[in-house]
Design a protein around this motif. Structure first.
Motif, PDB file in Angstrom:
ATOM      1  N   ALA A 197       0.893  -1.154   0.000  1.00 41.96           N
ATOM      2  CA  ALA A 197      -0.045  -0.087  -0.118  1.00 41.96           C
ATOM      3  C   ALA A 197       0.858   1.377  -0.037  1.00 41.96           C
ATOM      4  CB  ALA A 197      -1.039   0.233   1.277  1.00 41.96           C
ATOM      5  N   ASP A 198       2.012   1.433   0.862  1.00 38.92           N
ATOM      6  CA  ASP A 198       2.782   2.398   0.707  1.00 38.92           C
ATOM      7  C   ASP A 198       3.638   2.541  -0.397  1.00 38.92           C
ATOM      8  OD1 ASP A 198       2.188   2.855   3.521  1.00 38.92           O
ATOM      9  OD2 ASP A 198       3.800   1.861   4.394  1.00 38.92           O
ATOM     10  N   ARG A 199       3.854   1.480  -1.105  1.00 39.64           N
ATOM     11  CA  ARG A 199       4.919   1.402  -2.268  1.00 39.64           C
ATOM     12  C   ARG A 199       3.662   2.259  -3.382  1.00 39.64           C
ATOM     13  NH1 ARG A 199       6.985  -3.119  -0.173  1.00 39.64           N
ATOM     14  NH2 ARG A 199       5.326  -4.605  -1.411  1.00 39.64           N
ATOM     15  N   ILE A 200       2.384   1.699  -3.461  1.00 31.24           N
ATOM     16  CA  ILE A 200       1.438   2.384  -4.399  1.00 31.24           C
ATOM     17  C   ILE A 200       1.151   3.686  -4.162  1.00 31.24           C
ATOM     18  CG2 ILE A 200      -0.967   2.271  -5.242  1.00 31.24           C
ATOM     19  CD1 ILE A 200      -0.927  -0.775  -4.591  1.00 31.24           C
ATOM     20  N   ARG A 201       1.149   4.134  -2.872  1.00 28.33           N
ATOM     21  CA  ARG A 201       0.974   5.547  -2.669  1.00 28.33           C
ATOM     22  C   ARG A 201       2.304   6.416  -3.320  1.00 28.33           C
ATOM     23  NH1 ARG A 201      -1.151   3.305   2.354  1.00 28.33           N
ATOM     24  NH2 ARG A 201      -3.191   3.592   2.402  1.00 28.33           N
ATOM     25  N   ALA A 202       3.394   5.846  -2.896  1.00 31.27           N
ATOM     26  CA  ALA A 202       4.528   6.429  -3.333  1.00 31.27           C
ATOM     27  C   ALA A 202       4.777   6.611  -4.797  1.00 31.27           C
ATOM     28  CB  ALA A 202       5.782   5.793  -3.000  1.00 31.27           C
ATOM     29  N   ALA A 203       4.009   5.558  -5.659  1.00 35.11           N
ATOM     30  CA  ALA A 203       4.104   5.343  -6.990  1.00 35.11           C
ATOM     31  C   ALA A 203       2.931   6.368  -7.543  1.00 35.11           C
ATOM     32  CB  ALA A 203       3.981   4.298  -7.558  1.00 35.11           C
ATOM     33  N   ALA A 204       1.748   6.878  -6.608  1.00 38.76           N
ATOM     34  CA  ALA A 204       0.826   7.421  -7.324  1.00 38.76           C
ATOM     35  C   ALA A 204       0.703   8.440  -6.302  1.00 38.76           C
ATOM     36  CB  ALA A 204      -0.491   6.410  -7.456  1.00 38.76           C
ATOM     37  N   PRO A 205       1.455   9.560  -6.040  1.00 40.93           N
ATOM     38  CA  PRO A 205       0.995  10.766  -5.358  1.00 40.93           C
ATOM     39  C   PRO A 205      -0.166  11.475  -5.325  1.00 40.93           C
ATOM     40  CG  PRO A 205       2.691  11.140  -6.719  1.00 40.93           C
ATOM     41  CD  PRO A 205       2.539   9.667  -6.873  1.00 40.93           C
ATOM     42  N   GLY A 206      -0.849  11.467  -6.456  1.00 37.86           N
ATOM     43  CA  GLY A 206      -2.104  12.205  -6.679  1.00 37.86           C
ATOM     44  C   GLY A 206      -3.441  11.159  -6.367  1.00 37.86           C
ATOM     45  N   GLY A 207      -2.956   9.751  -5.829  1.00 37.05           N
ATOM     46  CA  GLY A 207      -4.013   8.877  -5.568  1.00 37.05           C
ATOM     47  C   GLY A 207      -4.226   8.017  -6.541  1.00 37.05           C
ATOM     48  N   VAL A 208      -5.241   7.102  -6.411  1.00 36.47           N
ATOM     49  CA  VAL A 208      -5.710   6.036  -7.236  1.00 36.47           C
ATOM     50  C   VAL A 208      -7.246   5.981  -7.847  1.00 36.47           C
ATOM     51  CG1 VAL A 208      -5.619   3.312  -7.709  1.00 36.47           C
ATOM     52  CG2 VAL A 208      -3.872   4.301  -6.333  1.00 36.47           C
ATOM     53  N   ASP A 209      -7.396   6.131  -8.684  1.00 41.17           N
ATOM     54  CA  ASP A 209      -8.851   6.197  -9.311  1.00 41.17           C
ATOM     55  C   ASP A 209      -9.543   5.131  -9.463  1.00 41.17           C
ATOM     56  OD1 ASP A 209      -8.832   9.240  -9.780  1.00 41.17           O
ATOM     57  OD2 ASP A 209      -6.887   8.558 -11.081  1.00 41.17           O
ATOM     58  N   GLY A 227      -8.475   4.385  -1.199  1.00 47.83           N
ATOM     59  CA  GLY A 227      -9.655   5.259  -1.204  1.00 47.83           C
ATOM     60  C   GLY A 227     -10.349   5.129  -2.590  1.00 47.83           C
ATOM     61  N   VAL A 228     -10.174   3.986  -3.241  1.00 48.76           N
ATOM     62  CA  VAL A 228     -11.076   3.855  -4.554  1.00 48.76           C
ATOM     63  C   VAL A 228     -12.517   3.566  -4.301  1.00 48.76           C
ATOM     64  CG1 VAL A 228     -10.811   2.585  -6.553  1.00 48.76           C
ATOM     65  CG2 VAL A 228      -8.771   3.033  -5.446  1.00 48.76           C
ATOM     66  N   ALA A 229     -13.182   4.168  -5.068  1.00 53.45           N
ATOM     67  CA  ALA A 229     -14.559   4.109  -4.806  1.00 53.45           C
ATOM     68  C   ALA A 229     -15.124   2.709  -5.303  1.00 53.45           C
ATOM     69  CB  ALA A 229     -15.469   4.973  -5.729  1.00 53.45           C
ATOM     70  N   PRO A 230     -16.053   1.969  -4.605  1.00 52.45           N
ATOM     71  CA  PRO A 230     -16.329   0.654  -5.157  1.00 52.45           C
ATOM     72  C   PRO A 230     -16.724   0.218  -6.438  1.00 52.45           C
ATOM     73  CG  PRO A 230     -17.228   1.233  -2.988  1.00 52.45           C
ATOM     74  CD  PRO A 230     -16.697   2.423  -3.431  1.00 52.45           C
ATOM     75  N   ASP A 231     -17.642   1.429  -7.072  1.00 52.49           N
ATOM     76  CA  ASP A 231     -17.979   1.020  -8.500  1.00 52.49           C
ATOM     77  C   ASP A 231     -16.506   1.330  -9.532  1.00 52.49           C
ATOM     78  OD1 ASP A 231     -17.534   3.846  -8.443  1.00 52.49           O
ATOM     79  OD2 ASP A 231     -19.234   4.493  -9.102  1.00 52.49           O
ATOM     80  N   ARG A 232     -15.571   1.540  -8.985  1.00 50.19           N
ATOM     81  CA  ARG A 232     -14.507   1.639  -9.831  1.00 50.19           C
ATOM     82  C   ARG A 232     -13.180   0.431  -9.401  1.00 50.19           C
ATOM     83  NH1 ARG A 232     -12.075   6.942 -12.101  1.00 50.19           N
ATOM     84  NH2 ARG A 232     -11.898   5.356 -13.814  1.00 50.19           N
ATOM     85  N   ILE A 233     -13.779  -0.260  -8.677  1.00 49.85           N
ATOM     86  CA  ILE A 233     -13.037  -1.776  -8.447  1.00 49.85           C
ATOM     87  C   ILE A 233     -13.631  -2.678  -9.005  1.00 49.85           C
ATOM     88  CG2 ILE A 233     -11.959  -3.117  -6.646  1.00 49.85           C
ATOM     89  CD1 ILE A 233     -12.314  -0.731  -4.642  1.00 49.85           C
ATOM     90  N   ASN A 234     -12.810  -3.658  -9.579  1.00 49.28           N
ATOM     91  CA  ASN A 234     -13.144  -4.864 -10.305  1.00 49.28           C
ATOM     92  C   ASN A 234     -12.296  -6.084 -10.180  1.00 49.28           C
ATOM     93  OD1 ASN A 234     -15.320  -5.992 -12.568  1.00 49.28           O
ATOM     94  ND2 ASN A 234     -13.420  -6.792 -13.056  1.00 49.28           N
ATOM     95  N   THR A 235     -12.966  -7.016  -9.480  1.00 51.98           N
ATOM     96  CA  THR A 235     -12.231  -8.505  -9.299  1.00 51.98           C
ATOM     97  C   THR A 235     -12.826  -9.317 -10.271  1.00 51.98           C
ATOM     98  OG1 THR A 235     -11.369  -9.971  -7.556  1.00 51.98           O
ATOM     99  CG2 THR A 235     -13.708  -9.068  -7.310  1.00 51.98           C
ATOM    100  N   ILE A 236     -11.990 -10.113 -10.646  1.00 53.14           N
ATOM    101  CA  ILE A 236     -12.197 -11.044 -11.625  1.00 53.14           C
ATOM    102  C   ILE A 236     -12.073 -12.397 -10.923  1.00 53.14           C
ATOM    103  CG2 ILE A 236     -11.476 -10.188 -13.828  1.00 53.14           C
ATOM    104  CD1 ILE A 236      -9.081 -12.101 -13.793  1.00 53.14           C
ATOM    105  N   ILE A 237     -11.819 -12.635  -9.554  1.00 53.83           N
ATOM    106  CA  ILE A 237     -11.717 -13.866  -8.771  1.00 53.83           C
ATOM    107  C   ILE A 237     -12.083 -13.906  -7.424  1.00 53.83           C
ATOM    108  CG2 ILE A 237      -9.434 -12.923  -8.087  1.00 53.83           C
ATOM    109  CD1 ILE A 237      -8.283 -15.965  -8.374  1.00 53.83           C
ATOM    110  N   ASP A 238     -12.020 -12.818  -6.634  1.00 52.15           N
ATOM    111  CA  ASP A 238     -12.588 -12.845  -5.394  1.00 52.15           C
ATOM    112  C   ASP A 238     -14.164 -12.497  -5.154  1.00 52.15           C
ATOM    113  OD1 ASP A 238     -12.833 -12.723  -2.752  1.00 52.15           O
ATOM    114  OD2 ASP A 238     -10.889 -11.359  -2.402  1.00 52.15           O
TER     115      ASP A 238
END
Length: 306
Positions: A197-209, A227-238
């Motif tokens: 999670a910290d590595r993602i935040r460092a790679a995306a300082p403006g946040g993840v959409d 902080g990604v909105a549920p309607d912008r998350i997609n899982t193909i397995i879980d």
């Protein structure tokens, strides 16, 4: 007699058998295809193990496989779109493509361009349409930062490219070994594991959409924590996490059409979509192919050749 992969009961890889079977006969609106290549997929492993019995029960003896590429061997009644000898890419919904001969609905086929290698064509349908659905489900587009978990796998390796084509900045979670491949495709590689999670935040300082999960193992909750909105998350397995949290779970079913398959095949032929093939196995070595798949460490697809 033609050969096909079958199993008589749910179980581990050793229940898979390669058997002589009766020659399939195409019916009305169908063609018989001599399979040159057929991809294998994690869902087939789960079906064989019985993990998806409530969702997709098997009847025995059961075949397996959806993806295929091959040549038309015989044309059934009322088929005018295909002729004997045509080279095609397609799919079946009957769990039967891991075979030398398979009956396919005529509308499930597209013509194979010579610039699409057999092994790539045979691996394209499930992974390609799943990636297509996932990218569409999260609405990836210009100005977005999209994270793809399992970014070097069969679906993930295509999802990162399709998200980039949509204009998004893409962060791919994968082992360090796969970061150079991701970079070559315009994707920022980030290692998975503790501290991701910290590595993602460092790679995306403006946040993840948006977030695409092709791996499972808690990534839906990780995406929500970012902080990604549920309607912008997609899982193909879980799927259980999707039910619990309300995120999307769109995959092959939502894009299962010859139109989408043809679009993907054209991108491959034009050199605009790279379908990595991690390994090929003869049909007779289907058990070894699934053992490799279950390691969950391959880049791209594993394909059976016949």
């Amino acid at each position: 007699m033609p050969r096909a992969v079958q199993f008589d009961e749910y179980g581990e890889i050793n229940v898979l058998q390669v058997r002589d079977v009766a020659r399939p006969e195409p019916g009305r609106g169908e063609v018989l295809v001599r399979v040159r290549a057929a991809g294998i997929n994690p869902g087939e492993n789960a079906i064989r193990a019985g993990a998806l019995h409530d969702r997709w029960p098997a009847s025995f003896p059961s075949g397996q496989g959806s993806d295929l590429a091959g040549q038309v061997e015989e044309v059934g009644p009322d088929v005018s779109t295909w002729s004997v000898g045509d080279e095609v890419i397609g799919w079946v919904d009957t769990r039967g493509s891991h075979a030398e001969l398979v009956v396919v609905p005529a509308e499930h086929l597209v013509r194979r361009d010579p610039d699409v290698p057999w092994e790539v064509g045979g691996a394209l349908f499930v992974a390609g349409t799943t990636a297509y659905s996932a990218v569409r489900a999260v609405g990836a587009g210009a100005g977005d930062t999209v994270v793809v978990a399992g970014a070097a796998g069969g679906v993930g390796s295509l999802a990162v490219q399709l998200a980039r084509r949509a204009g998004a900045t893409v962060i791919g979670l994968a082992s360090d070994y796969n970061h150079p491949w991701l970079a070559d495709h315009g994707v920022v590689g980030v290692a998975y594991g503790d501290g991701v999670a910290d590595r993602i935040r460092a790679a995306a300082p403006g946040g993840v959409d948006a977030f695409i999960d092709t791996f499972g193992d808690g990534y839906v909750d990780l995406a929500l924590g970012l902080g990604v909105a549920p309607d912008r998350i997609n899982t193909i397995i879980d799927f259980s996490a999707a039910v619990r949290t309300g995120v999307k779970a769109e995959g092959t079913t939502e894009s299962a059409s010859a139109e989408v398959l043809g679009e993907l095949a054209k991108l491959v032929a034009a050199g605009e979509l790279d379908v990595p093939v991690a390994g090929t196995y003869p049909l007779t070595e289907v058990r070894a192919a699934f053992r490799e798949l279950m390691r969950r460490r391959t880049r791209g697809k594993i394909v059976l050749l016949s």
